[in-house]
Motif scaffolding. Structure first.
Motif, PDB file in Angstrom:
ATOM      1  N   GLU A   1       0.839  -1.201   0.000  1.00 60.76           N
ATOM      2  CA  GLU A   1       0.000   0.000   0.000  1.00 60.76           C
ATOM      3  C   GLU A   1       0.873   1.250   0.000  1.00 60.76           C
ATOM      4  OE1 GLU A   1      -2.470  -0.450   3.427  1.00 60.76           O
ATOM      5  OE2 GLU A   1      -4.016  -1.538   2.325  1.00 60.76           O
ATOM      6  N   ALA A   2       0.323   2.336  -0.510  1.00 63.94           N
ATOM      7  CA  ALA A   2       1.051   3.611  -0.580  1.00 63.94           C
ATOM      8  C   ALA A   2       1.573   4.035   0.794  1.00 63.94           C
ATOM      9  CB  ALA A   2       0.152   4.690  -1.157  1.00 63.94           C
ATOM     10  N   ALA A   3       0.794   3.726   1.846  1.00 64.09           N
ATOM     11  CA  ALA A   3       1.207   4.100   3.209  1.00 64.09           C
ATOM     12  C   ALA A   3       2.511   3.397   3.592  1.00 64.09           C
ATOM     13  CB  ALA A   3       0.094   3.753   4.198  1.00 64.09           C
ATOM     14  N   GLU A   4       2.684   2.161   3.131  1.00 69.58           N
ATOM     15  CA  GLU A   4       3.914   1.409   3.440  1.00 69.58           C
ATOM     16  C   GLU A   4       5.111   2.046   2.741  1.00 69.58           C
ATOM     17  OE1 GLU A   4       4.499  -1.124   5.508  1.00 69.58           O
ATOM     18  OE2 GLU A   4       2.416  -0.976   6.167  1.00 69.58           O
ATOM     19  N   LEU A   5       4.875   2.562   1.537  1.00 74.24           N
ATOM     20  CA  LEU A   5       5.959   3.239   0.822  1.00 74.24           C
ATOM     21  C   LEU A   5       6.371   4.505   1.561  1.00 74.24           C
ATOM     22  CD1 LEU A   5       7.779   3.275  -1.675  1.00 74.24           C
ATOM     23  CD2 LEU A   5       5.982   4.507  -2.904  1.00 74.24           C
ATOM     24  N   GLU A   6       5.382   5.224   2.127  1.00 74.60           N
ATOM     25  CA  GLU A   6       5.696   6.432   2.899  1.00 74.60           C
ATOM     26  C   GLU A   6       6.532   6.100   4.133  1.00 74.60           C
ATOM     27  OE1 GLU A   6       5.250   9.725   2.342  1.00 74.60           O
ATOM     28  OE2 GLU A   6       4.705   9.015   0.337  1.00 74.60           O
ATOM     29  N   LYS A   7       6.154   4.999   4.817  1.00 75.36           N
ATOM     30  CA  LYS A   7       6.930   4.567   5.997  1.00 75.36           C
ATOM     31  C   LYS A   7       8.358   4.204   5.588  1.00 75.36           C
ATOM     32  CE  LYS A   7       2.958   2.564   8.471  1.00 75.36           C
ATOM     33  NZ  LYS A   7       2.372   1.277   8.944  1.00 75.36           N
ATOM     34  N   ALA A   8       8.468   3.532   4.452  1.00 73.92           N
ATOM     35  CA  ALA A   8       9.792   3.124   3.976  1.00 73.92           C
ATOM     36  C   ALA A   8      10.636   4.345   3.615  1.00 73.92           C
ATOM     37  CB  ALA A   8       9.652   2.198   2.759  1.00 73.92           C
ATOM     38  N   LYS A   9       9.992   5.404   3.113  1.00 72.15           N
ATOM     39  CA  LYS A   9      10.721   6.628   2.785  1.00 72.15           C
ATOM     40  C   LYS A   9      11.323   7.254   4.041  1.00 72.15           C
ATOM     41  CE  LYS A   9       8.893   9.637  -0.053  1.00 72.15           C
ATOM     42  NZ  LYS A   9       7.878  10.488  -0.700  1.00 72.15           N
ATOM     43  N   LYS A  10      10.596   7.182   5.158  1.00 72.25           N
ATOM     44  CA  LYS A  10      11.121   7.708   6.425  1.00 72.25           C
ATOM     45  C   LYS A  10      12.355   6.922   6.869  1.00 72.25           C
ATOM     46  CE  LYS A  10       6.683   9.538   8.082  1.00 72.25           C
ATOM     47  NZ  LYS A  10       5.610   9.429   9.094  1.00 72.25           N
ATOM     48  N   ARG A  11      12.268   5.580   6.728  1.00 77.57           N
ATOM     49  CA  ARG A  11      13.427   4.742   7.080  1.00 77.57           C
ATOM     50  C   ARG A  11      14.597   5.040   6.132  1.00 77.57           C
ATOM     51  NH1 ARG A  11       9.430   0.784   7.788  1.00 77.57           N
ATOM     52  NH2 ARG A  11       9.978  -0.356   5.876  1.00 77.57           N
TER      53      ARG A  11
END
Length: 455
Positions: free
Chosen positions: A22-32
């Motif tokens: 999901e797009a939300a998981e990509l956002e979390k991964a961007k923070k990491r």
């Protein structure tokens, strides 16, 4: 939805898994990704390790770089989770292809790999293979004795009128030509040569028999079709030769004195008896090794498996790498070896193909039997292997352990121990006829008596 996967088979060997985050998981991964990138970067106005706002990082690294880093994080996570949860055993690196990687959209990519093949074990117990021990003849013993005499022979100058004979050692000058032209490596002065050693091509040496010191002769030969120098292969050549010296090999008398000189025995008969005893022990060992190999090969034949070609190709690459390392230890490069052998890399790989396939099949068999029979390697067995390796390399087991761990080779060593253990299990569970059972009982009794005596 955290991660959604869809699997499809591309062919008999390769599979493709489509993964969606999901797009939300990509956002979390961007923070990491931001955190990981900032740990190794010097950004003006921020101390090293401090995570700046996303906008600052995008200006410093570029929006695409952060997105790429985030994608790598999710791809690695997906690969690890799929292998663990789906119990997949890839025999190749998972290759990824990104379908969609944009802000605000689901992250979609594919993972392509070759999976470990399905295996159906056949009969691997009660396999009957006869042990064939080659008898040691008196002629074979005499041949061994003659070989030893040759090692202790004296080289003496032949009489002035002597003629070159089979077994002689000579020195000669020669100049080789092909189509009347000299060629590289075809000329030498005082070259040493043992007649009958076949170190020269064709019947070169035989044509020198009967010549005397000072004699000259044109020796005509044809280079082999597979000669390493392509420009000379299958071409007729003429070598103009001149004999410079002839030496005969003077063998020591074959008597009790010779036996005393080369062994601990007082008589020639005792010496020959000991040679025969050792040759029989070697023949027995070779027969046992061949029998064990034949039992394993039979178990492989009974197994059903469609081996992915990539597994064979990988094994060929490993075997060529092992050959390269072996050649390096002898001061030769792989390229030189191929040149001397008249073979290119494709030809070399083809030479290893059958052996590599058999090796892969054997590895699969041993791994599957280990799983079926719950055979594993304990610490004591691994430590024993490390002790043997330490002795071989003249170091300590602790140092060997450290080196293997640093090079991530400890698992490979343990796997080798496991496979030997499984091979022994299959061999021990073969069909045994009455003669073998009697022989094993005798051996066990002898070992038991030796242990009791030692105690």
């Amino acid at each position: 939805m955290t991660m959604k996967t869809t699997t499809k088979k591309i062919d008999n060997y390769e599979s493709e898994i489509t993964v969606e985050f999901e797009a939300a998981e990509l956002e979390k991964a961007k923070k990491r990704a931001c955190k990981q990138l900032s740990e190794h970067a010097n950004i003006p106005g921020f101390r090293k390790g401090k995570v700046p706002p996303l906008q600052i990082l995008e200006q410093h690294f570029g929006k695409g770089a952060i997105l790429d880093e985030a994608a790598d994080i999710l791809i690695q996570k997906a690969a690890n989770d799929i292998i663990k949860e789906e119990k997949i055993i890839p025999v190749t690196q998972m290759r990824h292809k990104i379908i969609t990687c944009e802000d605000g959209k689901d992250f979609v990519f594919t993972l392509t790999f070759t999976n470990y093949p399905e295996v159906k074990l056949g009969e691997y117990k009660n396999l009957k293979v006869d042990k064939v021990v080659e008898p040691v003849t008196d002629e074979a013993v005499d041949e061994q004795v003659e070989h030893l005499r040759g090692h202790h022979a004296n080289m003496i100058d032949a009489p002035a009128d002597a003629k070159v004979a089979d077994g002689d050692f000579i020195t000669l000058d020669f100049v080789g030509t092909v189509d009347g032209e000299k060629f590289q490596g075809g000329e030498a002065k005082d070259h040493p040569l043992e007649i009958g050693s076949h170190s020269f091509i064709g019947d070169f040496e035989e044509q020198l028999i009967g010549l005397q010191v000072g004699d000259e002769k044109d020796v005509k030969v044809t280079f082999p079709e597979d000669y390493h120098a392509k420009d000379l292969a299958d071409k007729p050549a003429v070598f103009h030769c001149k004999i410079n010296s002839i030496k005969h090999k003077e063998l020591p008398p074959l008597d009790d004195e010779f036996a005393k000189k080369v062994s601990k025995f007082e008589t020639l008969d005792e010496f020959k008896a000991d040679i025969k005893k050792n040759m029989e022990a070697n023949a027995e060992r070779r027969a046992a090794e061949k029998q064990q190999q034949a039992v394993i090969e039979k178990a492989v034949e009974n197994m059903t498996v469609d081996v992915p070609p990539v597994m064979i190709e990988d094994r060929i690459s490993q075997m060529i790498q092992e050959l390269s390392l072996q050649l390096q230890s002898q001061g030769m490069k792989l390229e030189q070896y191929m040149s001397f052998s008249g073979v290119d890399m494709d030809g070399l790989r083809e030479q290893y193909k059958d052996a590599a396939k058999q090796d892969v099949l054997t590895s699969i068999l041993l791994d599957e039997v280990a799983h079926a029979e719950n055979i594993s390697v304990n610490n004591q067995e691994l430590n024993y292997e490390l002790a043997i390796m330490a002795q071989m390399y003249r170091t300590t087991p602790k140092q060997i352990y450290k080196i293997l761990q640093e090079n991530r080779q400890l698992g490979s060593v343990a796997n080798n121990v496991l496979r030997r253990k499984v091979a022994a299990f299959i061999f021990d569970n073969r069909f045994k006829d009455d003669a073998e059972k009697v022989e094993e009982t005798k051996t066990a009794d002898t070992e038991k008596k030796s242990e009791e005596k030692a105690e």
